[in-house]
Design a protein around this motif. Structure first.
Motif, PDB file in Angstrom:
ATOM      1  N   GLU A 161       0.790  -1.216   0.000  1.00 49.27           N
ATOM      2  CA  GLU A 161       0.000   0.000   0.000  1.00 49.27           C
ATOM      3  C   GLU A 161       0.825   1.268   0.000  1.00 49.27           C
ATOM      4  O   GLU A 161       0.370   2.306  -0.430  1.00 49.27           O
TER       5      GLU A 161
ATOM      6  N   PRO B 150      13.100  10.565  -0.864  1.00 47.01           N
ATOM      7  CA  PRO B 150      12.422  11.853  -0.943  1.00 47.01           C
ATOM      8  C   PRO B 150      11.956  12.396   0.406  1.00 47.01           C
ATOM      9  O   PRO B 150      11.475  13.509   0.463  1.00 47.01           O
TER      10      PRO B 150
ATOM     11  N   PHE C 145       7.359  14.291   1.880  1.00 49.01           N
ATOM     12  CA  PHE C 145       8.056  13.676   0.756  1.00 49.01           C
ATOM     13  C   PHE C 145       8.057  14.667  -0.386  1.00 49.01           C
ATOM     14  O   PHE C 145       7.014  15.238  -0.696  1.00 49.01           O
TER      15      PHE C 145
ATOM     16  N   ALA D  91       3.516   2.127  -1.564  1.00 47.54           N
ATOM     17  CA  ALA D  91       4.359   2.485  -2.685  1.00 47.54           C
ATOM     18  C   ALA D  91       4.238   3.981  -2.894  1.00 47.54           C
ATOM     19  O   ALA D  91       3.167   4.550  -2.730  1.00 47.54           O
TER      20      ALA D  91
ATOM     21  N   GLY E 156      -2.453   4.620   4.457  1.00 48.06           N
ATOM     22  CA  GLY E 156      -1.973   5.860   3.851  1.00 48.06           C
ATOM     23  C   GLY E 156      -2.183   7.079   4.714  1.00 48.06           C
ATOM     24  O   GLY E 156      -1.901   8.194   4.300  1.00 48.06           O
ATOM     25  N   SER E 157      -2.670   6.892   5.956  1.00 46.04           N
ATOM     26  CA  SER E 157      -2.938   8.075   6.773  1.00 46.04           C
ATOM     27  C   SER E 157      -1.656   8.640   7.386  1.00 46.04           C
ATOM     28  O   SER E 157      -1.677   9.725   7.939  1.00 46.04           O
TER      29      SER E 157
ATOM     30  N   GLU F 140       1.936  -2.545  12.867  1.00 47.96           N
ATOM     31  CA  GLU F 140       1.018  -3.607  12.465  1.00 47.96           C
ATOM     32  C   GLU F 140       1.644  -4.991  12.645  1.00 47.96           C
ATOM     33  O   GLU F 140       1.708  -5.776  11.705  1.00 47.96           O
TER      34      GLU F 140
HETATM   35  N1  LIG Z   1       9.066   6.333   0.510  1.00 47.79           N
HETATM   36  C1  LIG Z   1       7.993   7.072   0.230  1.00 47.79           C
HETATM   37  N2  LIG Z   1       8.010   7.903  -0.827  1.00 47.79           N
HETATM   38  C2  LIG Z   1       6.940   8.659  -1.119  1.00 47.79           C
HETATM   39  N3  LIG Z   1       5.795   8.656  -0.427  1.00 47.79           N
HETATM   40  C3  LIG Z   1       5.711   7.850   0.640  1.00 47.79           C
HETATM   41  C4  LIG Z   1       6.807   7.005   1.018  1.00 47.79           C
HETATM   42  N4  LIG Z   1       6.444   6.308   2.115  1.00 47.79           N
HETATM   43  C5  LIG Z   1       5.170   6.690   2.396  1.00 47.79           C
HETATM   44  N5  LIG Z   1       4.730   7.624   1.526  1.00 47.79           N
HETATM   45  C6  LIG Z   1       3.434   8.279   1.523  1.00 47.79           C
HETATM   46  O1  LIG Z   1       3.171   8.819   2.795  1.00 47.79           O
HETATM   47  C7  LIG Z   1       1.816   8.653   3.164  1.00 47.79           C
HETATM   48  C8  LIG Z   1       1.694   7.948   4.488  1.00 47.79           C
HETATM   49  O2  LIG Z   1       2.139   6.604   4.345  1.00 47.79           O
HETATM   50  P1  LIG Z   1       2.233   5.568   5.550  1.00 47.79           P
HETATM   51  O3  LIG Z   1       3.042   4.425   5.084  1.00 47.79           O
HETATM   52  O4  LIG Z   1       2.677   6.268   6.768  1.00 47.79           O
HETATM   53  O5  LIG Z   1       0.742   5.114   5.708  1.00 47.79           O
HETATM   54  P2  LIG Z   1       0.167   4.111   6.789  1.00 47.79           P
HETATM   55  O6  LIG Z   1      -0.816   4.891   7.586  1.00 47.79           O
HETATM   56  O7  LIG Z   1       1.259   3.424   7.517  1.00 47.79           O
HETATM   57  O8  LIG Z   1      -0.633   3.110   5.880  1.00 47.79           O
HETATM   58  P3  LIG Z   1      -0.703   1.503   5.943  1.00 47.79           P
HETATM   59  O9  LIG Z   1      -1.803   1.153   6.880  1.00 47.79           O
HETATM   60  O10 LIG Z   1      -1.059   1.157   4.552  1.00 47.79           O
HETATM   61  O11 LIG Z   1       0.625   0.989   6.349  1.00 47.79           O
HETATM   62  C9  LIG Z   1       1.164   7.875   2.053  1.00 47.79           C
HETATM   63  O12 LIG Z   1       0.449   8.769   1.235  1.00 47.79           O
HETATM   64  C10 LIG Z   1       2.320   7.260   1.337  1.00 47.79           C
HETATM   65  O13 LIG Z   1       2.007   7.049  -0.003  1.00 47.79           O
END
Ligand SMILES: Nc1ncnc2c1ncn2[C@@H]1O[C@H](COP(=O)(O)OP(=O)(O)OP(=O)(O)O)[C@@H](O)[C@H]1O
Ligand code: NI
Length: 646
Positions: free
Chosen positions: A5, A380, A332, A7, A362-363, A499
């Protein structure tokens, strides 16, 4: 962050920030120079029949050994009076043709052997690769000589010999890559969909090894030309009167001192040709190699860049908190866009306390957690604001050495997928011992005893036996326990669990949760627990923060939030949890999608999906409202008791 998710988001409007392959190649000056020289040589060689050249084989004893720049012979003549320029161009043509053909033949058979061996595995693999080993056991020029000796001298036989001795290079390279690919999920999926072995091999696997084949070709073709020249030099390749670069060099050998130009000219040509091919080949490899492509070389920083804008807030550390994060901002930057993945988050974890962060995919949960120890990839990512205090120590201004020291000791991480955290080629015992010794220079035997003790703490039966197991020999729950054991190796003050139970079934999940729960009670470890499941939250967390679009929208104790959610988003999330004995309850997913974090609305980020949204929700940023001690909500029309009953 879950593998699939999270990416990185690609802005839809723009192509990715990565320059095209051609651009990358042209940026490499040496490779470009190689390309230009090689192109010139190839063009001239191809044009040989239409160039106004003398007959390369016509002898003229009267004109023998003319020096370069002689009348009518720009590069002079050889011992038989043949025009060297003409022979050079025709000879280059032959050498190129033989070298390239040999490469193609070697690439074809070598790749085929490698693909079949790597894909089939087992006995076929053994037989094929032992055959290849046998070929490799001979010094290759000796082998080529032996082959030519059997077949008889001649250009074509030299070509076969060179191709044969180079097959092992391709076979071994391609087998290695195929071996890795053949056990990947997409190959399993293709197998399940009923594709035949040949289809899988050529449709699924081949496209993935193609770059490697091209890389191997581009880096070997120069050598093959050199080897062909070598055979011709020894008189085993091109036969008189035909010219190729090697035979021309051989012709000049005997008169090296009286007429050096006869051998120096083809020698220089071989040098320039092979050099240009190798420079270009290296450039091609740099562009195509997936490891270089993924930016492995361009990401030298082992820690997230901290670029705090404005003044660093001077916060008084909370003496009871092990981890105290204030106003964390992580962004980012991709292309020209700024993705505000975390936009001002406060987290406080006390001794022995478990703080849950809940939110949709994605939150920004993982990014918040990974920012703390600088684990967000940079570029980034960058931390643009806030402080993170670990028992009062500001982590964002700590030195890299200090962060390395704290990682895995004072702060440890447990990730969702233990298979990707554990190294597949080492036993779990070895990995535990390594984790222990990373921060604690114990003798091996003692570290081994400690590792067994850790496995016992996480309730792995028969720990000393289990130490010898490889990760794939353990069940998912066991692997996660091993990861937790690793996190416990150094008496962590805080465990960040991202998680950790999502990949496990409910019974194992319950065991892992109760394990974490006991550990924090016994060791006073703070836990930052990330999940998207309120069911899990109620099992372990003391307090909860609900995250939406990079910000906390509600915080409070687990009880308060579960029994009386104030934010409409929280209420929706709680509604998503199935309740035993209420099969008729509607589990409606929340309609709509979270906003993109590069384009957040002015007002409440949840307003577009919120049934209670009104005009004022969209007008201006919504601040956190305090509802009580440690209980906040980011909503101006929060739910009240009456709403929830309705
Ligand atoms: N390496 C990265 N490069 C660019 N954007 C990123 C990167 N890692 C995360 N993001 C973006 O940052 C935002 C937050 O991502 P994050 O992984 O913290 O979500 P999450 O709440 O942990 O979701 P999940 O439950 O799917 O793990 C997302 O929009 C994601 O696409
Ligand atoms: Ni995540």
């Amino acid at each position: 962050m879950t593998a699939v998710e999270s990416a990185p988001i690609q802005p839809a409007r723009k192509p990715s920030g990565r320059p095209s392959a051609t651009r990358l190649l042209l940026n490499n000056t040496l490779a470009t120079a190689g390309l230009v020289v090689l192109a010139a040589i190839v063009l001239i060689a191809l044009a040989a029949p239409i160039l106004p050249l003398a007959d390369p084989d016509a002898t003229a004893p009267a004109n023998r050994l003319l020096r370069p720049l002689a009348e009518g012979h720009l590069l002079g003549t050889d011992a038989l009076g043949r025009d060297i320029l003409s022979r050079l161009i025709w000879g280059t043509r032959v050498s190129l043709a033989v070298g390239i053909s040999a490469t193609l033949i070697a690439a074809f058979f070598g790749s085929l052997i490698g693909l079949v061996a790597g894909y089939a595995g087992g006995r076929i693999d053994t037989v094929l690769m032992r055959g290849i080993d046998m070929v490799m056991a001979f010094p290759y020029i000796l082998l080529a000589l032996a082959i030519v000796a059997v077949l008889g001298p001649g250009l074509l036989n030299a070509l076969y010999a060179i191709a044969v001795v180079n097959i092992p290079f391709f076979a071994r390279n391609i087998r290695g890559i195929t071996l890795g690919l053949a056990r990947r999920e997409f190959v399993d999926a293709a197998r399940l969909s009923g594709k035949s072995h040949a289809q899988i091999l050529f449709i699924e696997v081949l496209p993935n090894v193609l770059p490697v084949i091209v890389i191997t070709m581009s880096t070997t073709v120069g050598w093959m030309i050199l080897e062909t020249a070598g055979l011709s030099f020894l008189g085993l390749g091109a036969q008189p009167p035909q010219a190729d670069l090697g035979s021309m060099l051989g012709d000049g050998r005997k008169i090296l001192f009286t007429a050096p130009h006869v051998s120096i000219i083809p020698g220089l040509m071989i040098f320039v040709l092979v050099m240009s091919i190798n420079l270009l080949g290296d450039g091609v490899r740099d562009v195509l190699d997936p490891r270089l492509k993924s930016g492995a070389l361009s990401r030298p920083v082992a820690r997230t860049a901290v670029m705090r804008e404005g003044l660093v807030p001077d916060v008084a550390p909370d003496p009871d908190a092990v981890l105290d994060v204030r106003d964390l901002n992580t962004q980012f930057r991709l292309g020209g866009d700024v993705y505000r993945a975390v936009g001002g988050v406060d987290m406080r974890v006390g001794k022995g306390e478990c703080l849950g962060i809940v939110g949709e995919s994605g939150s920004g949960k993982s990014v918040s957690a990974m920012s703390i120890m600088g684990l967000v990839p940079s570029p980034p990512g960058r931390i643009t604001g806030g402080v993170a205090l670990l028992e009062g120590e500001d982590l964002f201004s700590a030195s890299d050495a200090r962060i390395r020291q704290l990682r895995g000791s004072a702060v440890s991480h447990v990730f969702q997928d233990p298979l990707s955290t554990l190294h597949p080629l080492f036993t779990v015992g070895d990995q535990l011992v390594e984790a222990i010794r990373a921060h604690d220079p114990l003798p091996k035997a003692e570290a081994g005893r400690k590792a067994a003790e850790l496995l016992r703490i996480v309730r792995i039966p028969n720990p000393s036996e289990r130490m010898k197991a490889y990760p794939h020999e353990l069940s998912g729950g066991m692997r996660q326990r091993v990861c937790i054991a690793m996190a416990l190796a150094h008496d962590a003050r805080v465990i960040i669990a991202d998680e950790p139970t999502t990949a496990l079934d409910v019974t194992v999940q319950a065991q892992v949760l109760s394990l974490l729960d006991t550990l924090r009670a016994e060791r006073d470890t703070g836990i930052l627990f990330i999940t998207h499941d309120f069911g899990v939250v109620s099992a372990i967390c003391d307090r909860v923060a609900v995250m939406y679009a990079g910000r906390f929208v509600e915080t409070g104790t687990t009880e308060e939030i579960l029994s009386a959610p104030a934010h409409p988003y929280t209420a929706k999330l709680i509604d998503c949890v199935p309740v035993l004995g209420e099969p008729d309850r509607r589990l409606d997913a929340i309609e709509g999608r979270p906003p993109m974090v590069n384009d957040l609305p002015e007002g409440c980020a949840f307003a577009p999906r919120c049934p209670r949204a009104q005009a004022d929700c969209r007008a201006a940023p919504i601040g956190l409202t305090e509802l009580g001690e440690g209980r906040t909500v980011r909503c101006i029309h929060p739910l009240t008791g009456d709403d929830r009953d309705a």
